[in-house]
Design an enzyme around this catalytic site. Structure first.
Site, PDB file in Angstrom:
ATOM      1  N   ILE A   1      70.029  21.392 -30.463  1.00  0.00           N
ATOM      2  CA  ILE A   1      71.001  20.380 -30.902  1.00  0.00           C
ATOM      3  C   ILE A   1      70.336  19.009 -31.062  1.00  0.00           C
ATOM      4  O   ILE A   1      71.000  17.974 -31.017  1.00  0.00           O
ATOM      5  CB  ILE A   1      72.231  20.333 -29.963  1.00  0.00           C
ATOM      6  CG1 ILE A   1      71.853  19.993 -28.515  1.00  0.00           C
ATOM      7  CG2 ILE A   1      72.963  21.675 -29.993  1.00  0.00           C
ATOM      8  CD1 ILE A   1      73.074  19.798 -27.593  1.00  0.00           C
TER       9      ILE A   1
ATOM     10  N   THR B   1      67.616  18.281 -29.218  1.00  0.00           N
ATOM     11  CA  THR B   1      67.042  17.949 -27.919  1.00  0.00           C
ATOM     12  C   THR B   1      65.597  18.412 -27.766  1.00  0.00           C
ATOM     13  O   THR B   1      64.897  17.922 -26.891  1.00  0.00           O
ATOM     14  CB  THR B   1      67.890  18.611 -26.838  1.00  0.00           C
ATOM     15  OG1 THR B   1      68.122  19.971 -27.236  1.00  0.00           O
ATOM     16  CG2 THR B   1      69.247  17.932 -26.706  1.00  0.00           C
TER      17      THR B   1
ATOM     18  N   ILE C   1      59.794  18.435 -15.588  1.00  0.00           N
ATOM     19  CA  ILE C   1      60.035  18.069 -16.983  1.00  0.00           C
ATOM     20  C   ILE C   1      59.072  18.871 -17.860  1.00  0.00           C
ATOM     21  O   ILE C   1      57.857  18.817 -17.685  1.00  0.00           O
ATOM     22  CB  ILE C   1      59.839  16.549 -17.166  1.00  0.00           C
ATOM     23  CG1 ILE C   1      60.840  15.795 -16.284  1.00  0.00           C
ATOM     24  CG2 ILE C   1      60.000  16.155 -18.637  1.00  0.00           C
ATOM     25  CD1 ILE C   1      62.300  16.193 -16.473  1.00  0.00           C
TER      26      ILE C   1
ATOM     27  N   ASN D   1      58.561  18.742 -21.173  1.00  0.00           N
ATOM     28  CA  ASN D   1      57.873  17.999 -22.230  1.00  0.00           C
ATOM     29  C   ASN D   1      58.138  16.519 -21.990  1.00  0.00           C
ATOM     30  O   ASN D   1      59.275  16.053 -22.088  1.00  0.00           O
ATOM     31  CB  ASN D   1      58.394  18.441 -23.610  1.00  0.00           C
ATOM     32  CG  ASN D   1      57.690  17.723 -24.751  1.00  0.00           C
ATOM     33  OD1 ASN D   1      57.422  16.532 -24.696  1.00  0.00           O
ATOM     34  ND2 ASN D   1      57.394  18.468 -25.812  1.00  0.00           N
TER      35      ASN D   1
ATOM     36  N   LYS E   1      57.529  13.950 -23.632  1.00  0.00           N
ATOM     37  CA  LYS E   1      57.982  13.121 -24.763  1.00  0.00           C
ATOM     38  C   LYS E   1      59.443  13.412 -25.106  1.00  0.00           C
ATOM     39  O   LYS E   1      60.256  12.487 -25.191  1.00  0.00           O
ATOM     40  CB  LYS E   1      57.097  13.369 -25.985  1.00  0.00           C
ATOM     41  CG  LYS E   1      57.466  12.486 -27.160  1.00  0.00           C
ATOM     42  CD  LYS E   1      56.558  12.725 -28.359  1.00  0.00           C
ATOM     43  CE  LYS E   1      55.238  11.974 -28.193  1.00  0.00           C
ATOM     44  NZ  LYS E   1      54.394  12.095 -29.411  1.00  0.00           N
ATOM     45  N   THR E   2      59.798  14.682 -25.307  1.00  0.00           N
ATOM     46  CA  THR E   2      61.199  14.971 -25.629  1.00  0.00           C
ATOM     47  C   THR E   2      62.083  14.648 -24.425  1.00  0.00           C
ATOM     48  O   THR E   2      63.234  14.246 -24.586  1.00  0.00           O
ATOM     49  CB  THR E   2      61.402  16.436 -26.068  1.00  0.00           C
ATOM     50  OG1 THR E   2      60.892  17.302 -25.052  1.00  0.00           O
ATOM     51  CG2 THR E   2      60.702  16.726 -27.383  1.00  0.00           C
TER      52      THR E   2
ATOM     53  N   GLY F   1      70.283  16.646 -20.630  1.00  0.00           N
ATOM     54  CA  GLY F   1      71.054  16.124 -21.754  1.00  0.00           C
ATOM     55  C   GLY F   1      72.091  15.098 -21.336  1.00  0.00           C
ATOM     56  O   GLY F   1      72.334  14.116 -22.033  1.00  0.00           O
ATOM     57  N   GLU F   2      72.725  15.322 -20.216  1.00  0.00           N
ATOM     58  CA  GLU F   2      73.849  14.451 -19.839  1.00  0.00           C
ATOM     59  C   GLU F   2      73.484  13.446 -18.749  1.00  0.00           C
ATOM     60  O   GLU F   2      73.974  12.311 -18.762  1.00  0.00           O
ATOM     61  CB  GLU F   2      75.046  15.283 -19.331  1.00  0.00           C
ATOM     62  CG  GLU F   2      74.985  16.751 -19.652  1.00  0.00           C
ATOM     63  CD  GLU F   2      76.020  17.226 -20.673  1.00  0.00           C
ATOM     64  OE1 GLU F   2      75.874  18.338 -21.164  1.00  0.00           O
ATOM     65  OE2 GLU F   2      76.960  16.511 -20.974  1.00  0.00           O
TER      66      GLU F   2
END
Ligand code: MOS
Length: 733
Positions: free
Chosen positions: A464, A466, A623, A625, A627-628, A698-699
């Site tokens: 989406i 992300t 984590i 990645n 960067k993302t 994401g949230e």
């Protein structure tokens, strides 16, 4: 072997995105494609007496005008309430202004729009309730709170008695407005029937859910419906359900016997796919003289549509139940129905609104106690979830506060409101806690090793925006020991092994275990080929073998993949695997945490508020990645700045119509509204959630942002704003 996991790898789909090669739902074209548009109700309550579509039907190029009179009867009775959003032209009732009441199909979009304007509707107008605050006394208990898995209320100890007896207390009401998700990509669907088989290309966060919903509604087997969605241009929750426009596109395609496209306008996106409901939240917090919480009560009222459209209860009190150590906690959730569409999940549903109230109240409590607000949080830190009555699998909230405070320079704060200035500007520093559950759901994936050394991995998940393509490719490359550029991760097609909806920050934790397991299974199969061949495998076991750089290593020997497959006489090796729920789900409470630090500059004459500095420190496990992951944090904090200072959907009380249903008047943060955001990931991993120790992000980063900013505004101005968004007239008052 973790050469790639964690690294700041560029998006593997980045080139496709910036060159226009990434295809979004509305961009799928095919022979015979025709165009649909919606006709929407212009009243907020009542019934349709008649729809006169004769003129529209006679206009050039018009193929169909579908109304409740001639619409296909859907198998609504077979559908679970949570899967289906209404209305779907099944009856003449009107529940809100903007409700779809007809679909016009024509050979071109312009002709469809012209014909839609010629459809004449007569109504019997009913009594509409458009403003939640006018009917707060009619609040009712949700019937399916959290899918009916728990009560909307919770209680431990005696919050009211403890509040009455406490040394320090605050009591206040906080409100948050209706907000709309506003992804860049509009909702769009292309639907095509081939006999009994339905294919839809649609913008969705959940291809499997859309597949099931459409199969149920049209009464065809799930296997007859295929949902394709390789790219999503933002969802934030509004693409989590199968909303009426998608279903109506499939209905239209069936009616005209041709592929149909329906893409919503920006204005239509305000009335067709949910919104974050308005909330009115009463908080009571009390502490002893040392700042230990002794009572918390959180009574949440949240906006709902008329109950005929379903139920969505924004869970504003869930963070209050678990965030701090406190023996006496009471939480209630109630709904208030108005003539608006059904609300839905929007980035950090529940936590974003609820933690604004909770963490504003915590700041007010710190003021009442004359205690530093960071210190107040640390005094109430706990390694146990008092509601679930389980230890947290991993909780590094104190580290988040320590590292965030250090980066922000918190120790230089003068606690007195209006005490810090830069020239004429009032400077305010505020903090708040972030928290969000670490969700994981069952998922599956399949892997195919090809003779040329390339690897194809298939999973019916979604990206989406992300970074799913990228992060899963990293997981594959590391697990199989192949270079990243030999990995092709395929997703967004219900023909692939099923995966959960990309909502609730679940994707990384859910899909990566399935991908790892499928990679392990394919490696085992490959090793089986080597061992079964007496020439290569004689005397060895799988433990002697390894797979690296596109070759199997047998002691003393390197066997390129192509050679292994050729010797075995196969073109590829394939395996699939499924994974389940979080390993530690039974024994632990699984959550992520963070500390939000905001600096605002307020113009004392004009009241203009600018966020001038921001530090967010987060404990989100490992984590995958850097960067993302950082992009997610920046995006979430930016979303929170919008919530704090800009976003609100305004309703005209008379008509029940949204008056700012466009990106000119619905304000979202743009570059000048967002300072350089410093992000910190507190080191850690949480293998109670998944084998890689990762938790979704994401949230999490938007939770607490609005409170941190509101608290900073208080510190700058001495004005406590409890109603979002914070606007200049409130601080000048
Ligand atoms: Mo998220 S609101 O669960 O897409």
């Amino acid at each position: 072997m973790n050469a790639l996991i964690g690294q700041p790898i560029n998006r593997v789909d980045g080139r496709l995105k910036v060159t226009g090669g990434a295809k979004y739902a509305a961009e799928f074209d095919m022979p015979g494609l025709v165009h649909a548009t919606l006709v929407q109700s212009t009243i907020a309550a009542g019934t349709i007496i008649a729809i006169d579509s004769r003129d529209a039907e006679g206009m050039p190029g018009v193929l169909a005008v579908i109304t409740p009179d001639n619409a296909e009867k859907l198998k609504l009775e077979k559908a679970g309430q949570e899967m289906v959003t209404r209305p779907l032209l099944q009856d003449a009732q009107i529940f809100y202004n903007g409700q779809p009441i007809a679909v016009v199909v024509a050979d071109t979009l312009d002709r469809a729009l012209a014909a839609a304007a010629a459809v004449k509707v007569t109504y019997r107008q009913g009594e509409a309730v458009t403003i939640m605050d006018s009917v707060l006394d009619q609040a009712y208990r949700p019937k399916h709170f959290r899918n009916g898995e728990r009560s909307p209320d919770s209680n431990r100890g005696d919050a009211d008695a403890a509040f009455d007896a406490a040394a320090a207390k605050v009591q206040a009401t906080y409100t948050t407005p209706v907000e709309h998700h506003n992804p860049m990509e509009p909702h769009a669907t292309v639907a095509r029937w081939d006999g009994e088989r339905l294919t839809v290309w649609t913008a969705t966060q959940g291809i499997a859910g859309t597949q099931r919903t459409l199969a149920t509604l049209f009464g065809v087997p799930v296997s007859s419906v295929r949902v394709i969605c390789p790219f999503v241009g933002g969802g934030f929750g509004c693409k989590g359900n199968t909303w009426p426009p998608a279903t109506l596109t499939a209905m239209a395609a069936q009616k005209v016997g041709r592929p149909v496209k329906l893409s919503l306008t920006r204005r239509q996106m305000y009335s067709s796919n949910g919104y974050r409901p308005r909330t009115v939240q009463k908080l009571r917090l009390a502490a002893d003289a040392q700042g230990k919480l002794v009572a918390m009560r959180h009574d949440g009222l949240t906006q709902m549509s008329m109950p005929s459209l379903g139920e969505f209860a924004e869970p504003v009190g869930l963070a209050t139940e678990m965030l701090y150590a406190c023996p006496n906690v009471a939480v209630t959730h109630r709904l208030v129905a108005v003539n608006q569409g059904l609300p839905t999940y929007m980035r950090a549903p529940g936590e974003a609104s609820g933690v604004f109230a909770l963490e504003s109240a915590m700041d007010e409590l710190a003021v009442a106690l004359k205690m530093d607000p960071v210190e107040l949080r640390l005094r109430n830190d706990t390694d146990r979830d008092g509601h679930a009555e389980k230890p947290f699998s991993s909780r590094k909230l104190a580290e988040c506060y320590r590292e965030g405070a250090e980066a922000f320079g918190w120790s230089r704060r003068n606690p007195a409101p209006r005490s810090m200035r830069d020239g004429n500007a009032l400077i305010g520093w505020g903090v708040a806690t972030a928290t969000y559950p670490a969700n994981r759901r069952p998922a599956s994936a399949a892997v195919r090793l090809n003779a040329d050394g390339s690897v194809h991995v298939f999973s019916g998940t979604q990206d989406i925006g992300t970074g799913t393509y990228t992060v899963m490719s990293q997981v594959v490359a590391d697990t199989l020991g192949v270079p990243l550029n030999r990995v092709r991760f395929l997703l967004g097609d219900s023909a692939y092994p099923p995966a959960p909806t990309s909502g609730g920050s679940t994707t990384v934790a859910s899909v990566s275990p399935a991908v790892q397991a499928a990679c392990a299974a394919v490696r085992q199969k490959l090793f089986g080929l080597v061992l079964a061949d007496p020439e290569t495998g004689g005397g060895f076991t799988a433990a002697d073998l390894s797979l690296q750089n596109g070759a199997v290593y047998v002691p003393g020997r390197r066997l390129p993949l192509a050679q292994v497959l050729a010797r075995a006489g196969v073109e590829s090796v394939e395996a699939g695997a499924s994974s389940g729920e979080a390993e530690g789900k039974a024994g632990y409470s699984l959550h992520s945490f963070g500390a939000q630090f905001a600096e605002v500059r307020v113009d004392p004459e004009l009241g203009e508020i600018r966020v001038s500095r921001y530090v967010g420190a987060f404990d989100a496990g490992r984590i995958l990645n850097a960067k993302t992951g950082r992009s997610q944090l920046i995006g979430g904090i930016t979303y929170g700045i919008g919530m704090a200072l800009l976003e609100a959907t305004e309703t005209d009380a008379e008509t029940g119509r949204y008056v700012n249903a466009n990106l000119a008047e619905y304000l979202v943060p743009v570059h000048p509204d967002v300072p350089t955001i410093q992000t910190i990931f507190v080191a850690g991993e949480d293998t109670q959630v998944d084998p890689l120790g990762a938790r979704g992000i994401g949230e999490l980063p938007m939770v607490g942002v609005a409170a941190a900013i509101a608290n900073a505004v208080y510190h700058a101005t001495g004005v406590r704003v409890r109603d979002l968004p914070i606007r200049l007239e409130q601080v000048l008052a």
